[in-house]
Design a protein around this motif. Structure first.
Motif, PDB file in Angstrom:
ATOM      1  N   SER A 464      17.850  13.840  26.833  1.00 42.44           N
ATOM      2  CA  SER A 464      16.709  13.688  26.786  1.00 42.44           C
ATOM      3  C   SER A 464      15.392  15.233  27.764  1.00 42.44           C
ATOM      4  O   SER A 464      14.212  14.759  27.693  1.00 42.44           O
ATOM      5  N   ILE A 465      16.493  15.360  28.624  1.00 48.45           N
ATOM      6  CA  ILE A 465      15.256  15.744  29.906  1.00 48.45           C
ATOM      7  C   ILE A 465      14.541  16.892  29.377  1.00 48.45           C
ATOM      8  O   ILE A 465      13.621  17.296  30.159  1.00 48.45           O
ATOM      9  N   PHE A 466      15.009  17.609  28.334  1.00 49.12           N
ATOM     10  CA  PHE A 466      14.683  19.190  27.352  1.00 49.12           C
ATOM     11  C   PHE A 466      13.009  18.575  27.236  1.00 49.12           C
ATOM     12  O   PHE A 466      12.730  18.935  26.695  1.00 49.12           O
ATOM     13  N   PHE A 467      13.080  16.909  26.219  1.00 52.52           N
ATOM     14  CA  PHE A 467      12.266  16.716  25.246  1.00 52.52           C
ATOM     15  C   PHE A 467      11.579  16.205  26.346  1.00 52.52           C
ATOM     16  O   PHE A 467      10.172  15.796  26.184  1.00 52.52           O
ATOM     17  N   THR A 468      11.549  15.423  27.843  1.00 51.43           N
ATOM     18  CA  THR A 468      10.413  14.466  28.534  1.00 51.43           C
ATOM     19  C   THR A 468       9.753  15.501  29.454  1.00 51.43           C
ATOM     20  O   THR A 468       8.547  15.275  29.906  1.00 51.43           O
ATOM     21  N   LYS A 469      10.507  17.181  29.431  1.00 50.78           N
ATOM     22  CA  LYS A 469       9.423  17.715  30.788  1.00 50.78           C
ATOM     23  C   LYS A 469       8.684  18.209  29.232  1.00 50.78           C
ATOM     24  O   LYS A 469       8.734  18.764  28.985  1.00 50.78           O
ATOM     25  N   PRO A 470       6.741  18.592  29.798  1.00 51.59           N
ATOM     26  CA  PRO A 470       6.181  18.962  29.066  1.00 51.59           C
ATOM     27  C   PRO A 470       6.749  20.797  28.475  1.00 51.59           C
ATOM     28  O   PRO A 470       6.746  20.611  27.683  1.00 51.59           O
ATOM     29  N   ILE A 471       6.480  21.156  29.834  1.00 50.76           N
ATOM     30  CA  ILE A 471       7.162  23.209  29.767  1.00 50.76           C
ATOM     31  C   ILE A 471       8.243  22.697  28.560  1.00 50.76           C
ATOM     32  O   ILE A 471       7.923  23.721  27.486  1.00 50.76           O
ATOM     33  N   SER A 472       9.343  22.113  29.199  1.00 56.68           N
ATOM     34  CA  SER A 472      10.420  22.497  28.447  1.00 56.68           C
ATOM     35  C   SER A 472      10.739  22.532  26.741  1.00 56.68           C
ATOM     36  O   SER A 472      10.430  23.164  25.723  1.00 56.68           O
ATOM     37  N   ALA A 473       9.651  20.744  26.673  1.00 56.12           N
ATOM     38  CA  ALA A 473       9.478  20.431  25.642  1.00 56.12           C
ATOM     39  C   ALA A 473       8.659  21.397  24.434  1.00 56.12           C
ATOM     40  O   ALA A 473       9.370  21.713  23.101  1.00 56.12           O
ATOM     41  N   VAL A 474       7.169  21.778  25.385  1.00 53.69           N
ATOM     42  CA  VAL A 474       6.786  22.828  24.745  1.00 53.69           C
ATOM     43  C   VAL A 474       7.716  24.627  23.837  1.00 53.69           C
ATOM     44  O   VAL A 474       7.115  24.780  22.660  1.00 53.69           O
ATOM     45  N   MET A 475       8.095  24.669  25.002  1.00 50.28           N
ATOM     46  CA  MET A 475       9.154  26.068  24.589  1.00 50.28           C
ATOM     47  C   MET A 475      10.231  25.538  23.564  1.00 50.28           C
ATOM     48  O   MET A 475      10.514  26.626  22.435  1.00 50.28           O
ATOM     49  N   LEU A 476      10.928  24.517  23.408  1.00 50.38           N
ATOM     50  CA  LEU A 476      11.874  24.016  22.492  1.00 50.38           C
ATOM     51  C   LEU A 476      10.728  24.253  20.921  1.00 50.38           C
ATOM     52  O   LEU A 476      11.608  24.399  20.199  1.00 50.38           O
ATOM     53  N   LEU A 477       9.861  23.801  21.377  1.00 53.13           N
ATOM     54  CA  LEU A 477       9.697  23.263  20.054  1.00 53.13           C
ATOM     55  C   LEU A 477       8.779  24.833  19.499  1.00 53.13           C
ATOM     56  O   LEU A 477       8.765  24.666  17.847  1.00 53.13           O
ATOM     57  N   ALA A 478       8.506  25.577  19.689  1.00 50.02           N
ATOM     58  CA  ALA A 478       8.052  27.105  19.890  1.00 50.02           C
ATOM     59  C   ALA A 478       9.247  27.662  19.352  1.00 50.02           C
ATOM     60  O   ALA A 478       9.106  28.216  18.335  1.00 50.02           O
ATOM     61  N   SER A 479      10.068  27.485  20.236  1.00 49.80           N
ATOM     62  CA  SER A 479      11.420  28.136  19.680  1.00 49.80           C
ATOM     63  C   SER A 479      11.673  27.682  17.748  1.00 49.80           C
ATOM     64  O   SER A 479      12.767  28.262  17.078  1.00 49.80           O
ATOM     65  N   LEU A 480      11.992  25.727  17.833  1.00 48.56           N
ATOM     66  CA  LEU A 480      12.135  25.693  16.285  1.00 48.56           C
ATOM     67  C   LEU A 480      11.392  26.736  15.362  1.00 48.56           C
ATOM     68  O   LEU A 480      10.874  26.698  14.323  1.00 48.56           O
ATOM     69  N   LEU A 481       9.524  26.673  16.024  1.00 46.73           N
ATOM     70  CA  LEU A 481       8.784  27.373  14.438  1.00 46.73           C
ATOM     71  C   LEU A 481       8.964  28.706  14.409  1.00 46.73           C
ATOM     72  O   LEU A 481       8.970  28.600  13.501  1.00 46.73           O
TER      73      LEU A 481
END
Lengths: 498, 146
Positions: A464-481
Motif C-alpha cells: 500500500s506504500i505505493f498508493f498512499t504516497k501521492p506522487i507515487s500514486a499519481v505516477m502509477l496511475l499515469a503508468s496505468l493510463l
C-alpha cells in the motif's frame, strides 16, 4: 541563474568552445554518413572521453548529439538518401526541392529549422531539468519505484502496434539488470562464476556492441546485398542557401508547432525521434491543406527538421533531472556520466552543478554553432563523404568499437561482451525488436529492484506504500493510463471498423 | 524465414530462458531470488503469449524478403572472435591491421594497396590516441614483448 551564467563563461572559453565546435563538426559528418548516427558515434567516443577533462568530454558528446540529426538531412535533401533515420521524412519534400533546382533553399530551410528546434529544446532543458530535479530531491524509494514503472510504461504506451514486443524487450532488459550482485543482499546472481560479472554486465561495452557492432553487421549485410559499396550520383548544384524574410515568416508557425511536438516527445522516455518527425510532418500537412506535400513544399522540410532537433536536448531532461534516459542516445550520456564518476539524476545538480549546467548550456551554444557550420560544410560533406567505400568504413568502425570497449576497463572481457551484444543487437534488428526499451529497462532495473526492496522494508511488507504516497500514486496511475491506452485505441478501432 | 517462424523461435527462446532462469533463481537466497524469479515467470508467460499470437497472425506464413543470408555476420563474428585472443598473443597493432584487412576482404573490397594503407594508418592512429594520449595499456603482444 548564477550557474547558467558561469556555465556560459565556461563554454565560451576558447578551449571548451573549440572542443564543442569539433563535436558539432563531427556530428555533421557522422550524421551525413548513411549507416552512422549519433548513437553509434557516442558509443565509440565514450571510452575516449573517460580520461579527458569532463568539460571537454561532455562538450564533445554534446556537439555530436546536437548536430548529427541535422547532418542526416544533407544527403536526404541532396541525394535522396537519409543520413540518419530521423531524416527519412525530410527526403520527401527536401529532395523534391533539389529536383526543382532549389537544393540551396532546402538546405537553408533545413539548417534554420534545425537551429530553431534545437534552441527551443535547449531552452526546455535549461529551465525544466533543474526545476524537475529540485522537485525530485523529495523522492523516496516508493516514488523511485513508481518512476521506474512510469518510464517503462511510457515505452509500452508509445509502442503502437508493437505492444507485446516492447513488453518482451522491457522484461529482457530488466532480467539483464539482475545479473551481478543483488542490490539488497550482495548475493551474486547469474554470474556463472565469472568475476567480471559481479558488478553486472559492463554498461559501455554493452552499448558499443548494441549500437556500434550491430551497425557494422548491418552495414556488412547491406554491402553483400548490394554487391558492393553504394554508388553515388553527382552532387547537385547548390545556390543561395539562407531563406529570405518572407520565407522565415511563412515557416514560423510550422517551426513553433513542430518544436513543441519535438520537445514534448523528447521528454517522454522511449517515445523517440521517429514519432516526432511523423507527427510534425502530419501537423504541417493538416495546417496547409492547399499545398501538395511531397512535391517540394518548404513546410515539408521545416516540420521534420525542427521536430527532430527539438527532441535532442529535451531527451536529456528526464536523464538529468531523474536519472531516466529519454532515448538510446541519452542513455549513452548516462554511461559517459558514470565513467566520469558522476551520478545522473537530481543529485547531479546538487553535487556537480558546474557539469550539469555546462551540458545544458553546451546544447544551446552547440545549436548556435550548428547553423553557420552546417551551411559551410553541407556541400563539402555531400561531395566527399559519399566517396568513402562502405567496406573501409565498416572496418574502421569495428576497430574503434573493439578498442573503445577494451579501453573502458583495460579488459579483454569487455571486448567479448561487446561482441555478444553486437550479435544481440543484430538479432533484435532482424526480429524487429526495439533497442531503446531494452536500454531503458537495463538502466531502470536496478533502481526498480532496490527501491522496491527499500519501500517494502519501510512499509513492513505492505504494498500500500505505493498508493498512499501521492506522487507515487499519481505516477502509477499515469503508468496505468499509458499501458491501457493502446488497448483502448485498438478496441475503438475495431468498433469503428465493424 | 516467415514471420510465424521468427516469432515462434523467439517465443521458444523466451520460454526456455524463463524456465531455466526461474530454476536457477531458486538456488539464490530468498531476497536475492524474488525479483529475478518473478521476472523469469513473466518472461516465460510472454513467450507463451507470443507463441499463441504467432499462430493467429494472418500474415504469419508470409516470408520476409531477404536477398542474402546472414553468413557474412557469422564470418565477421568469427574474425573478431579469433582477433580477441590474438590481441594478447601478437599485440594490438599487427592483430588490428590483419583484422581490418580481413574485414575489407570479406566484404569484397579488392583494392589491396588502399586496404593496407587504411588499416595501417587507422591502426597506428588509434594506437597513438589510446596508448600514447589516453594511457590505455593496449596489448603489445606476448610473442614480441614477452
Amino acid at each position: 541563474m548564477e550557474h547558467i551564467l558561469t556555465a556560459f563563461l565556461n563554454v565560451l572559453s576558447p578551449d571548451v568552445l573549440f572542443v564543442l565546435f569539433l563535436g558539432v563538426a563531427l556530428g555533421l559528418v557522422v550524421g551525413a554518413l548513411p549507416g552512422l548516427n549519433d548513437t553509434i558515434t557516442l558509443a565509440v567516443l565514450i571510452p575516449i572521453t573517460f580520461s579527458l577533462d569532463p568539460r571537454y568530454a561532455f562538450m564533445l558528446l554534446v556537439g555530436v548529439y546536437t548536430s548529427a540529426c541535422y547532418g542526416g538531412s544533407i544527403p536526404a535533401i541532396l541525394l535522396n538518401i537519409p543520413g540518419t533515420a530521423s531524416s527519412v521524412v525530410t527526403t520527401l519534400d527536401g529532395h523534391a526541392m533539389t529536383v526543382k533546382g532549389q537544393a540551396g533553399l532546402a538546405l537553408g530551410i533545413s539548417t534554420t529549422s534545425s537551429v530553431f528546434g534545437g534552441i527551443s529544446s535547449s531552452l526546455v532543458l535549461m529551465f525544466l531539468a533543474p526545476t524537475l530535479a529540485a522537485y525530485a530531491l523529495r523522492f523516496g524509494p516508493a516514488e523511485y519505484f513508481a518512476l521506474a514503472i512510469l518510464g517503462l510504461s511510457t515505452v509500452v504506451g508509445m509502442a503502437g502496434d508493437n505492444v507485446l514486443k516492447n513488453i518482451i524487450v522491457c522484461a529482457l532488459g530488466l532480467f539483464i539488470s539482475t545479473i551481478g550482485m543483488s542490490p539488497e543482499t550482495g548475493f551474486p546472481r547469474f554470474d556463472f562464476g565469472i568475476p567480471y560479472l559481479l558488478e553486472g554486465i559492463p554498461f559501455v561495452p554493452m552499448l558499443i556492441g548494441l549500437f556500434g557492432v550491430a551497425s557494422v553487421f548491418e552495414m556488412a549485410l547491406d554491402i553483400m546485398q548490394r554487391g558492393g559499396s553504394m554508388a553515388c550520383d553527382a552532387v547537385p548544384k547548390i545556390g543561395r542557401t539562407l531563406p529570405d524574410k518572407e520565407m522565415v515568416k511563412r515557416l514560423m508557425p510550422t517551426w513553433i508547432k513542430s518544436s513543441v511536438i519535438g520537445n514534448v516527445i523528447g521528454i517522454i522516455p522511449g517515445a523517440g525521434m521517429i514519432m516526432a518527425i511523423y507527427l510534425a510532418y502530419d501537423q504541417a500537412v493538416r495546417a496547409n491543406p492547399d499545398k501538395e506535400f511531397g512535391t517540394g513544399v518548404p513546410e515539408g522540410v521545416a516540420a521534420p527538421e525542427a521536430a527532430n532537433n527539438a527532441v535532442v536536448a529535451s531527451s536529456m531532461v528526464p536523464l538529468m533531472a531523474l536519472g531516466v534516459p529519454g532515448n538510446s542516445t541519452s542513455a549513452l550520456f548516462l554511461g559517459a556520466l558514470m565513467i566520469q564518476g558522476l551520478r545522473p539524476g537530481p543529485s547531479l545538480f546538487q553535487n556537480s552543478p558546474e557539469i550539469a549546467y555546462l551540458i545544458i548550456v553546451g546544447f544551446f551554444v552547440g545549436n548556435v554553432l550548428m547553423g553557420p557550420l552546417g551551411i559551410m560544410l553541407g556541400k563539402f560533406l555531400a561531395c566527399v563523404i559519399f566517396r568513402i567505400p562502405k567496406e573501409v568504413l565498416a572496418s574502421v568502425i569495428a576497430v574503434l568499437c573493439i578498442t573503445g570497449s577494451f579501453a573502458v576497463g583495460n579488459s579483454v572481457f569487455n571486448v567479448w561482451v561487446m561482441l555478444a551484444f553486437g550479435l544481440i543487437g543484430f538479432v533484435f534488428g532482424k526480429l524487429k525488436l526495439p533497442l531503446s526499451p531494452l536500454i531503458l529497462a537495463i538502466v531502470l532495473g536496478t533502481m526498480m529492484e532496490r527501491s522496491l526492496y527499500q519501500s517494502l522494508v519501510l512499509s513492513k511488507g505492505y504494498y500500500s506504500i505505493f498508493f498512499t504516497k501521492p506522487i507515487s500514486a499519481v505516477m502509477l496511475l499515469a503508468s496505468l493510463l499509458f499501458v491501457i491506452t493502446p488497448f483502448i485505441k485498438k478496441i475503438r478501432g475495431m468498433r469503428s471498423a465493424s | 524465414m516467415t514471420h510465424r517462424m521468427k516469432d515462434s523461435l523467439l517465443a521458444a527462446f523466451l520460454i526456455l530462458l524463463g524456465v531455466s532462469a526461474y530454476w536457477y533463481a531458486g538456488t539464490f537466497p530468498d531476497h536475492a531470488a524474488q525479483f529475478p524469479g518473478r521476472l523469469a515467470i513473466i518472461i516465460a508467460i510472454l513467450g507463451a503469449v507470443l507463441l499463441f499470437r504467432s499462430y493467429r497472425r494472418t500474415d504469419g506464413a508470409a516470408a520476409e524478403k531477404t536477398l542474402t543470408s546472414p553468413r557474412i555476420v557469422v564470418v565477421l563474428t568469427a574474425a573478431i572472435a579469433i582477433y580477441i585472443p590474438a590481441l594478447g598473443a601478437i599485440g594490438y597493432v599487427p592483430a588490428t591491421i590483419l583484422l581490418m584487412i580481413a574485414i575489407m576482404r570479406c566484404l569484397g573490397y579488392r583494392n589491396t594497396r588502399i586496404a593496407f594503407l587504411v588499416s595501417t594508418g587507422s591502426t597506428l592512429a588509434t594506437f597513438a590516441i589510446f596508448r600514447v594520449l589516453l594511457g590505455v595499456p593496449l596489448p603489445l603482444g606476448a610473442v614480441f614483448f614477452g
